[in-house]
Each structure stands twice: as structure tokens, then as C-alpha cells.
Design a protein around this motif. Structure first.
Motif, PDB file in Angstrom:
ATOM      1  N   MET A 140      85.743  73.571  57.883  1.00 34.31           N
ATOM      2  CA  MET A 140      86.892  72.951  57.050  1.00 34.31           C
ATOM      3  C   MET A 140      86.532  71.225  56.797  1.00 34.31           C
ATOM      4  N   LEU A 141      85.775  70.910  57.597  1.00 26.52           N
ATOM      5  CA  LEU A 141      85.236  69.351  57.205  1.00 26.52           C
ATOM      6  C   LEU A 141      84.463  69.466  56.190  1.00 26.52           C
ATOM      7  N   PHE A 142      83.509  70.456  56.049  1.00 24.97           N
ATOM      8  CA  PHE A 142      82.477  70.318  54.881  1.00 24.97           C
ATOM      9  C   PHE A 142      83.160  70.547  53.639  1.00 24.97           C
ATOM     10  N   ILE A 143      84.379  71.601  53.631  1.00 23.47           N
ATOM     11  CA  ILE A 143      85.118  71.789  52.492  1.00 23.47           C
ATOM     12  C   ILE A 143      85.850  70.511  52.244  1.00 23.47           C
ATOM     13  N   ALA A 144      86.370  69.984  52.919  1.00 28.71           N
ATOM     14  CA  ALA A 144      87.208  68.566  52.773  1.00 28.71           C
ATOM     15  C   ALA A 144      86.269  67.491  52.007  1.00 28.71           C
ATOM     16  N   GLU A 145      84.846  67.456  52.478  1.00 23.56           N
ATOM     17  CA  GLU A 145      83.887  66.654  51.980  1.00 23.56           C
ATOM     18  C   GLU A 145      83.711  66.818  50.320  1.00 23.56           C
ATOM     19  N   THR A 195      97.508  75.729  55.426  1.00 23.00           N
ATOM     20  CA  THR A 195      96.031  75.358  55.388  1.00 23.00           C
ATOM     21  C   THR A 195      95.210  76.869  55.483  1.00 23.00           C
ATOM     22  N   ILE A 196      95.650  77.667  56.254  1.00 20.04           N
ATOM     23  CA  ILE A 196      95.067  78.917  55.924  1.00 20.04           C
ATOM     24  C   ILE A 196      94.459  79.545  54.472  1.00 20.04           C
ATOM     25  N   LEU A 197      95.847  79.548  53.704  1.00 14.84           N
ATOM     26  CA  LEU A 197      95.754  80.354  52.509  1.00 14.84           C
ATOM     27  C   LEU A 197      95.045  79.179  51.293  1.00 14.84           C
ATOM     28  N   VAL A 198      95.358  78.041  51.621  1.00 16.36           N
ATOM     29  CA  VAL A 198      94.522  77.281  50.595  1.00 16.36           C
ATOM     30  C   VAL A 198      93.253  76.992  50.624  1.00 16.36           C
ATOM     31  N   MET A 199      92.738  76.762  52.295  1.00 16.52           N
ATOM     32  CA  MET A 199      91.238  76.357  52.436  1.00 16.52           C
ATOM     33  C   MET A 199      90.407  77.656  52.703  1.00 16.52           C
ATOM     34  N   ILE A 230      90.597  61.290  57.639  1.00 17.02           N
ATOM     35  CA  ILE A 230      90.608  63.262  58.171  1.00 17.02           C
ATOM     36  C   ILE A 230      89.963  63.231  59.271  1.00 17.02           C
ATOM     37  N   ALA A 231      89.120  62.722  59.629  1.00 21.42           N
ATOM     38  CA  ALA A 231      88.199  62.880  60.958  1.00 21.42           C
ATOM     39  C   ALA A 231      88.920  62.294  62.221  1.00 21.42           C
ATOM     40  N   ALA A 232      89.594  61.264  61.895  1.00 16.18           N
ATOM     41  CA  ALA A 232      90.524  60.777  62.997  1.00 16.18           C
ATOM     42  C   ALA A 232      91.696  61.640  63.135  1.00 16.18           C
ATOM     43  N   GLY A 233      92.217  62.213  61.851  1.00 15.86           N
ATOM     44  CA  GLY A 233      93.344  63.281  62.398  1.00 15.86           C
ATOM     45  C   GLY A 233      92.832  64.382  62.983  1.00 15.86           C
ATOM     46  N   THR A 262      97.120  67.113  57.155  1.00 17.27           N
ATOM     47  CA  THR A 262      97.184  68.573  56.715  1.00 17.27           C
ATOM     48  C   THR A 262      97.739  68.772  55.148  1.00 17.27           C
ATOM     49  N   ILE A 263      98.612  67.950  55.026  1.00 13.37           N
ATOM     50  CA  ILE A 263      99.515  67.850  53.642  1.00 13.37           C
ATOM     51  C   ILE A 263      98.140  67.501  52.656  1.00 13.37           C
ATOM     52  N   ILE A 264      97.622  66.382  52.997  1.00 10.54           N
ATOM     53  CA  ILE A 264      96.589  65.757  52.143  1.00 10.54           C
ATOM     54  C   ILE A 264      95.616  66.995  51.882  1.00 10.54           C
ATOM     55  N   LEU A 265      95.012  67.486  52.980  1.00  7.53           N
ATOM     56  CA  LEU A 265      94.081  68.506  52.774  1.00  7.53           C
ATOM     57  C   LEU A 265      94.377  69.760  51.869  1.00  7.53           C
ATOM     58  N   VAL A 266      95.736  70.094  51.895  1.00  9.62           N
ATOM     59  CA  VAL A 266      96.126  71.405  51.594  1.00  9.62           C
ATOM     60  C   VAL A 266      96.394  70.875  49.974  1.00  9.62           C
ATOM     61  N   VAL A 267      96.967  69.658  49.664  1.00  8.87           N
ATOM     62  CA  VAL A 267      97.174  69.145  48.234  1.00  8.87           C
ATOM     63  C   VAL A 267      95.615  68.980  47.519  1.00  8.87           C
ATOM     64  N   GLY A 268      94.829  68.354  48.350  1.00  9.84           N
ATOM     65  CA  GLY A 268      93.234  68.438  47.810  1.00  9.84           C
ATOM     66  C   GLY A 268      92.921  69.615  47.608  1.00  9.84           C
ATOM     67  N   GLY A 269      92.871  70.663  48.319  1.00 13.72           N
ATOM     68  CA  GLY A 269      92.278  72.054  48.130  1.00 13.72           C
ATOM     69  C   GLY A 269      93.200  72.534  46.698  1.00 13.72           C
ATOM     70  N   ILE A 270      94.488  72.436  46.564  1.00 12.80           N
ATOM     71  CA  ILE A 270      95.235  72.878  45.412  1.00 12.80           C
ATOM     72  C   ILE A 270      94.572  72.261  43.971  1.00 12.80           C
ATOM     73  N   ILE A 271      94.427  70.884  44.168  1.00  8.65           N
ATOM     74  CA  ILE A 271      94.173  70.128  42.934  1.00  8.65           C
ATOM     75  C   ILE A 271      92.681  70.499  42.536  1.00  8.65           C
ATOM     76  N   ASN A 272      91.773  70.904  43.421  1.00  6.06           N
ATOM     77  CA  ASN A 272      90.478  71.056  43.013  1.00  6.06           C
ATOM     78  C   ASN A 272      89.998  72.613  42.923  1.00  6.06           C
ATOM     79  N   LEU A 273      91.223  73.558  42.972  1.00  4.20           N
ATOM     80  CA  LEU A 273      90.955  74.848  42.642  1.00  4.20           C
ATOM     81  C   LEU A 273      90.055  74.939  41.469  1.00  4.20           C
ATOM     82  N   PRO A 274      89.074  75.658  41.451  1.00  2.00           N
ATOM     83  CA  PRO A 274      88.195  75.987  40.294  1.00  2.00           C
ATOM     84  C   PRO A 274      88.841  77.080  39.422  1.00  2.00           C
TER      85      PRO A 274
END
Length: 484
Positions: free
Chosen positions: A309-314, A284-288, A325-328, A195-207
Motif C-alpha cells: 500500500m505504501l508503494f501505491i501511495a508513492e 480502502t480495500i475497494l479503491v486501493m 501518511i507514514a506517520a499515520g 485513509t480519506i486522503i488515500l482513498v481520494v488519491g486513489g479515485i483521482i488517479n484512476l487510469p
């Protein structure tokens, strides 16, 4: 087929199966087989139990479906639900953790039967309600598991569901709570890190800046942040009440209290889990959620919202990290599924078989019935899930609402009110469960609002009947005092 993701997921599933087999070997050689099977030997430390509790609450709905559900039902609805979940942990640590752990019982049913002197009504009614409620909850988790398996393998949903269901059922039937605890600890750790990885990935990729990004999402979906736009306010309150009371009585959550090494550890585990769960869900909610409009119409129309959410993470990560992530996410699904399967099997084998039909049953007979019931009920629910429910979160919240309406009065009033007696608790359980099911099945009420009627009916019925009928014996009151 997503080959890399599939290999990583299969590796994780094989590891879980091996844990189940190792647990089975330990249980087979243990002199305390029942305690090991249903309560993991009652020696799980605070840190490990906190992760296991987090995993038991963190389900396919929490960690996979929450993004799409927030988009469809609105941020206010999910906010009330998440806050209710967080409030539920400290409420449980105050109201039930010490008495339940002190009672040295194995299941909620056993505790209630002990408190009310083993009424035949409770011996039958409680397991039936647990089986019905846990089965409803389990359907939502099996759907999430089927979707995830379909996502990584490219198979049809039904084949993904069948494959993952067999894995779930196998390792739970082999290792019981010991296997569930070991895997839940791993799953809780995975959920936190990923979840931390997903949130950090969302923050880094903010357009653009996050406030602008969120405003843009609100413009695309005007009902996203408007209270009452998608679900009436009664639904918000019902979701909050359901989860604020759930941890006190829901079997697959409260069983973790029985596994704690001591009372203090049980209380700490509940509160630590609450802090982790709150941070993970809110972030997760606020970032994704603002990323949903970027997916495009084809993905949004052709895939269930529980998979968005999986398609966002892709868009953030490569194949290897997506496999992890799929395993998580699968860990989130498994963490609730295995605990629910165990709660169901314990109700059949320990509460019904030993408690009603064969009190003299020995350890090996109980474990055999538990194994058979896990397979029979698990496969039956798998068949029902071939036609899955629409929203995972709504379905499993309804399942929890049924169990809360039935058990909250008998458990909580039974712990804190000496006047609570057998007849009052029986009427409270019966009125709560029946009223909830009537409202759920036959009335068009807002999502999850049935509990606002059924829980007060249950509590008032129990209070009135207990006050007007015979006071419990001194033996019962003495036993109650020993719990405190």
C-alpha cells in the motif's frame, strides 16, 4: 533514506514520547494513580473514546497490510473479517458494555475474578492467557512498525524494529492508559483523515473507470473475488466469528469500556467506532487493491505484501504528504501496540503481582512492577519478531481467537446466566484455551478456523458443568444483578 518522511515520522514519535512523560508526571501527582494508569481516570468522553477505540482496533494489519493481504487471500476472506469486526461493536454494546462499566473494575481479569469469587485458578490462568494472546498479537504489530521504520529510514528491517520497539515500550511504560488514550485519540483522528486522503488519491488517479480497473485486477489475479479460491469457506466463517465476538472480551479493546465516563458513553463509543471502521476499511480495500498490478513485478517480488500500500501511495503523493501518511500508518501500528503492551503489563502487575503474590501491594509497587514488566515482555517480543510471521492479519486474528475461546463463555455467560458458577467457568476457560492451542499448533486447519471448534467446546463445557454442579451463592447473584 527518505529524509522528509523520516523527519516527519521522528517529529510524531517525539510528540508521543512527550505525552508519555506528561502522563507520568500527572500519574505521579495523582491520588488515584491506579485508575489513572489503567483506566485513564474513567472520564473519557464519547467522541474521544470513539476515536481511541477506532485506533485500538485499527492496527498495522488493518491500515497497512490489508491491501496486500486482500490480494493474496482474496476479497471474500477480508470481507468476512471486516464485517465480523463491524458486527462485534454492537454485540459488545449490547452484551457487555453496561455490566462491565457498572462493575467499576479495571481489567477483564478483575471482572471475572469478582464474578466468580476470586478463584485462585482464575487469578493465574487469565493473566497467562492474556499475556500469550496479546504477545502473539503484539508480534504482528511490531513487525509492521519495523517495516514502516525500515521503509522511511532505509535501515534493515531488524534495526527498524529495534528503534520503533524502544519508542513503543518507553512511552507506554511511562504513561499507562492515560498516555495510551491521549495518543490513541490523535492516532484515531490521523487514521481517519489519512485513509480519506488515500482513498481520494486513489479515485483521482484512476487510469480508467473504477469498474474496469477492478475487472482488470481480477483478470490478473483470478482468485481475487472467488469464494474459497485461496482460503476454505471454514476460514471465512472462523474469521467472522473471531471478530464478531472479539470486542466483548479482548483486553486491549474492552479496556476502553472501562475508561468511558458513563455507561451510555461506553455504548455510543462502541457503535460510533463501528461505523467509522466499516467505512474506512471497505473503501480502502475497494479503491486501493486494483492498483496492485500496476506496481510491477520487482516491487511485488522484493517487498513484503504488507508494504504494498505504501508503494501505491508513492504514485499519488509527494514527499511531505508521504511523510504524513507514514506517520499515520505508524499511528495505526502504535495504537494497537500501546494498548496491547498495557494489557500485558496490567495482567502481570495488577492481576498476578497484586492479585496473587502480594495482595497488600501499594500503588507505587504496582506501578513499578508494571513498568518493569512492560520493558521485559516488550523486549522479549521484539526479539521474537526479528523472524516475523508471514501475514499480519492471520497472526493477530489467531491471537484474538485464543482469547475469545478462553474468555467469551466466562464473561458473557457470567453476565447473563445466574447459574454460571466457578467450576463451570473454570472448565469453560480451560477447555477453550487448550483446544484452541492444540488445533492451532498441531493441526493443518484453514486460517482462523480453530475457533469454530474451540469456542463451542468452551461454551458447552461451561453450560454442562455449571448446570450439574452447585448453584452460585446469593451474594454472587446479588452482585451480578447490581451490574445490570
Amino acid at each position: 533514506m527518505k529524509t522528509t518522511e523520516t523527519i516527519i515520522m521522528i517529529t510524531y514519535l517525539v510528540f508521543c514520547i512527550v505525552l508519555g512523560l506528561l502522563s507520568q508526571r500527572r500519574i505521579s501527582s495523582s491520588n488515584q494513580g491506579i485508575d489513572d494508569y489503567y483506566a485513564a481516570g474513567r472520564n473519557i468522553g464519547t467522541g474521544m473514546n470513539s476515536l481511541a477505540m477506532l485506533a485500538a482496533l485499527g492496527s498495522g494489519g488493518s491500515f497497512m497490510a490489508i491491501v496486500g493481504t486482500t490480494w493474496n487471500l482474496g476479497l471474500p476472506f477480508l470481507a468476512w473479517m471486516v464485517v465480523g469486526s463491524c458486527v462485534g461493536f454492537p454485540i459488545a454494546s449490547i452484551l457487555v458494555a453496561k455490566p462491565l462499566r457498572s462493575s467499576k473494575k479495571i481489567t477483564v481479569s478483575e471482572f471475572i475474578n469478582d464474578r466468580y469469587q476470586g478463584s485462585n485458578f482464575f487469578k493465574v490462568a487469565i493473566p497467562i492467557i492474556i499475556i500469550i494472546g496479546s504477545s502473539m498479537y503484539l508480534m504482528s504489530q511490531m513487525k509492521a512498525g519495523g517495516l514502516m521504520t525500515s521503509y522511511v529510514t532505509g535501515l534493515e528491517y531488524k534495526w527498524g524494529l529495534i528503534i520503533i520497539s524502544f519508542v513503543f515500550i518507553f512511552y507506554v511504560s511511562m504513561g499507562g492508559m492515560l498516555a495510551v488514550t491521549w495518543t490513541n485519540i490523535l492516532q484515531g483522528f490521523l487514521l481517519t483523515i489519512l485513509t480519506i486522503i488515500l482513498v481520494v488519491g486513489g479515485i483521482i488517479n484512476l487510469p480508467i473507470s473504477w469498474p474496469e480497473f477492478l475487472v482488470n485486477a481480477s483478470n490478473v489475479n483470478p482468485s481475487l473475488g472467488v469464494a474459497g479460491a485461496t482460503v476454505p469457506i471454514a476460514g471465512y466463517i472462523g474469521a467472522f466469528v473471531t471478530w464478531a465476538t472479539a470486542v466483548c472480551v479482548t483486553p486491549h479493546l474492552i479496556m476502553r469500556v472501562f475508561t468511558a465516563s458513563n455507561i451510555r458513553s461506553a455504548k455510543l463509543s462502541l457503535n460510533i467506532s463501528m461505523l467509522f471502521f466499516a467505512v474506512l476499511m471497505i473503501s480502502t480495500i475497494l479503491v486501493m487493491v486494483p492498483y496492485i498490478p500496476t506496481l510491477g513485478e520487482d516491487i511485488l517480488k522484493n517487498n513484503p505484501s504488507d508494504m504494498w500500500m505504501l508503494f501505491i501511495a508513492e504514485g499519488f503523493f509527494g514527499k511531505i504528504l508521504m511523510g504524513i501518511i507514514a506517520a499515520g500508518v505508524l499511528a495505526a501500528v502504535m495504537s494497537s501496540t500501546d494498548a496491547l503492551l498495557l494489557a500485558i503489563s496490567s495482567s502481570v502487575a495488577y492481576d498476578l503481582y497484586k492479585g496473587v503474590f502480594k495482595p497488600e501491594a501499594n500503588r507505587s509497587q504496582i506501578l513499578k512492577v508494571s513498568l518493569i514488566s512492560t520493558w521485559v515482555i516488550g523486549l522479549f517480543i521484539m526479539i521474537l519478531t526479528l523472524n516475523p510471521p508471514t501475514f499480519l492479519i492471520v497472526l493477530y486474528t489467531a491471537a484474538v481467537g485464543l482469547m475469545v475461546s478462553s474468555f467469551f463463555g466466562p464473561v458473557v455467560l457470567g453476565i447473563w446466566w445466574k447459574r454460571a458458577n466457578n467450576l463451570g467457568a473454570s472448565i469453560g476457560l480451560l477447555s477453550g484455551s487448550i483446544s484452541f492451542m492444540i488445533l492451532f499448533l498441531f493441526f493443518e486447519l484453514p486460517y482462523n478456523s480453530e475457533i469454530l471448534i474451540s469456542l463451542p467446546i468452551s461454551l458447552l463445557s461451561m453450560l454442562i458443568v455449571s448446570s450439574l454442579s452447585k448453584r452460585p451463592s446469593e451474594e454472587v447473584i446479588s452482585r451480578l444483578e447490581s451490574y445490570h
